[in-house]
Design a protein around this motif. Sequence first.
Motif, PDB file in Angstrom:
ATOM      1  N   LEU A  40       0.823  -1.202   0.000  1.00 18.76           N
ATOM      2  CA  LEU A  40       0.000   0.000   0.000  1.00 18.76           C
ATOM      3  C   LEU A  40       0.860   1.255   0.000  1.00 18.76           C
ATOM      4  CD1 LEU A  40      -2.747  -1.087   2.548  1.00 18.76           C
ATOM      5  CD2 LEU A  40      -2.961  -0.929   0.072  1.00 18.76           C
ATOM      6  N   VAL A  41       1.916   1.262   0.794  1.00 22.22           N
ATOM      7  CA  VAL A  41       2.811   2.413   0.831  1.00 22.22           C
ATOM      8  C   VAL A  41       3.496   2.580  -0.517  1.00 22.22           C
ATOM      9  CG1 VAL A  41       4.927   3.307   1.866  1.00 22.22           C
ATOM     10  CG2 VAL A  41       3.142   2.336   3.316  1.00 22.22           C
ATOM     11  N   TRP A  42       3.932   1.479  -1.109  1.00 23.89           N
ATOM     12  CA  TRP A  42       4.598   1.541  -2.398  1.00 23.89           C
ATOM     13  C   TRP A  42       3.656   2.069  -3.476  1.00 23.89           C
ATOM     14  CZ3 TRP A  42       3.515  -1.097  -6.966  1.00 23.89           C
ATOM     15  CH2 TRP A  42       4.449  -0.936  -7.980  1.00 23.89           C
ATOM     16  N   SER A  43       2.414   1.597  -3.474  1.00 26.67           N
ATOM     17  CA  SER A  43       1.480   2.008  -4.521  1.00 26.67           C
ATOM     18  C   SER A  43       1.058   3.462  -4.373  1.00 26.67           C
ATOM     19  CB  SER A  43       0.252   1.109  -4.533  1.00 26.67           C
ATOM     20  OG  SER A  43      -0.481   1.284  -3.337  1.00 26.67           O
ATOM     21  N   ALA A  44       1.129   4.016  -3.167  1.00 31.96           N
ATOM     22  CA  ALA A  44       0.761   5.412  -2.947  1.00 31.96           C
ATOM     23  C   ALA A  44       1.903   6.366  -3.247  1.00 31.96           C
ATOM     24  CB  ALA A  44       0.298   5.604  -1.511  1.00 31.96           C
ATOM     25  N   ASP A  45       3.123   5.856  -3.392  1.00 32.56           N
ATOM     26  CA  ASP A  45       4.289   6.691  -3.648  1.00 32.56           C
ATOM     27  C   ASP A  45       4.359   7.020  -5.135  1.00 32.56           C
ATOM     28  OD1 ASP A  45       6.648   8.032  -3.589  1.00 32.56           O
ATOM     29  OD2 ASP A  45       7.888   6.311  -3.027  1.00 32.56           O
ATOM     30  N   PRO A  46       4.271   8.298  -5.502  1.00 27.62           N
ATOM     31  CA  PRO A  46       4.301   8.630  -6.936  1.00 27.62           C
ATOM     32  C   PRO A  46       5.625   8.305  -7.609  1.00 27.62           C
ATOM     33  CG  PRO A  46       4.312  10.618  -5.600  1.00 27.62           C
ATOM     34  CD  PRO A  46       4.113   9.455  -4.663  1.00 27.62           C
ATOM     35  N   SER A  80       5.829   4.493  -9.220  1.00 28.89           N
ATOM     36  CA  SER A  80       5.029   4.014 -10.343  1.00 28.89           C
ATOM     37  C   SER A  80       5.942   3.588 -11.487  1.00 28.89           C
ATOM     38  CB  SER A  80       4.047   5.112 -10.798  1.00 28.89           C
ATOM     39  OG  SER A  80       4.777   6.246 -11.176  1.00 28.89           O
TER      40      SER A  80
END
Length: 93
Positions: free
Chosen positions: A79-85, A88
Amino acid sequence: MRIGPVMLTAGFVAAAGFASLATFGVPAVRDFGLMAAIGILSALAIGLTVIPAWRVMLPPPRAREASTAFSTLPLNALLVWSADPRASCCLRS
């Protein structure tokens, strides 16, 4: 963040959808639609009045509790990785 108007709109739309079952010819479906609409409206009223009042009366979480609240989730790293722009991988400019 103002979430009240969104909750009101979603609640009224859902209640109206279930209340539309009152026009159905089968009494069981009619009763189900009306009871579901009443349940949605009562949950909406409780969600907008009682729950915020209870949250105000609770003490704030301690710093340790607040910092570890979500770190124990199994998918927290994802979740933290996917929220980090910057993370991507597919969006390159």
